[in-house]
Design an enzyme around this catalytic site. Structure first.
Site, PDB file in Angstrom:
ATOM      1  N   ASN A   1     -63.071-170.000 -60.028  1.00 27.69           N
ATOM      2  CA  ASN A   1     -61.974-170.865 -59.628  1.00 27.69           C
ATOM      3  C   ASN A   1     -61.811-170.859 -58.106  1.00 27.69           C
ATOM      4  OD1 ASN A   1     -59.661-172.533 -59.882  1.00 27.69           O
ATOM      5  ND2 ASN A   1     -59.118-171.522 -61.804  1.00 27.69           N
TER       6      ASN A   1
ATOM      7  N   HIS B   1     -65.938-149.775 -42.811  1.00 27.44           N
ATOM      8  CA  HIS B   1     -65.889-149.372 -41.405  1.00 27.44           C
ATOM      9  C   HIS B   1     -65.826-147.852 -41.349  1.00 27.44           C
ATOM     10  CE1 HIS B   1     -65.065-153.490 -40.127  1.00 27.44           C
ATOM     11  NE2 HIS B   1     -64.258-153.575 -41.168  1.00 27.44           N
TER      12      HIS B   1
END
Length: 134
Positions: free
Chosen positions: A93, A123
């Site tokens: 969707n 990170h």
């Protein structure tokens, strides 16, 4: 001056990224691939609005692999697209965000709702490598 994290590593930042190792994200080759993905995602959205079936070649160019009868409703946001595989007969969707620094595989006969986020980048947790843009 930050340390040279890659002094003994001859690989490119792109190669390090694809291997799941630390890399510098603002590398020119990586940025080029990101811009390509952004352009294709915008082209896909425009084409889908005119002809959902006819837009499929653009989606196939953007993504690593697209199975038959996939319905992916735009907008679609990706880092590269090339690391994403979607299996046959899957419905996605509106407003998928799939940040594909690493491989993302969506199987066959899946249904994803609106606003799904599949996020592979990470990170460093330590402050110095983060400051050094790793």
């Amino acid at each position: 001056m930050p340390p040279d994290y890659f002094a003994d590593d001859p690989r490119s930042n792109l190669e390090r990224m694809l291997a799941g190792d630390l890399y510098i994200a603002d590398d020119p080759e990586i940025a080029k691939r990101q811009r390509r993905a952004m352009r294709l995602a915008v082209r896909y959205q425009a084409a889908y609005l005119e002809d959902a079936v006819g837009s499929r070649p653009i989606l196939a160019e953007l993504l690593g692999s697209v199975g038959e009868d996939v319905d992916l409703r735009p907008p679609l946001y990706v880092d590269y697209g090339s690391n994403i595989t979607i299996g046959a007969r899957t419905f996605v969707n509106y407003n998928l965000t799939a940040l594909d620094v690493a491989r993302i595989t969506i199987g066959e006969d899946c249904q994803l709702g609106p606003n799904v986020q599949l996020l592979t980048p990470t990170h460093p947790l330590e402050p110095d490598p983060r400051r050094d843009k790793l």
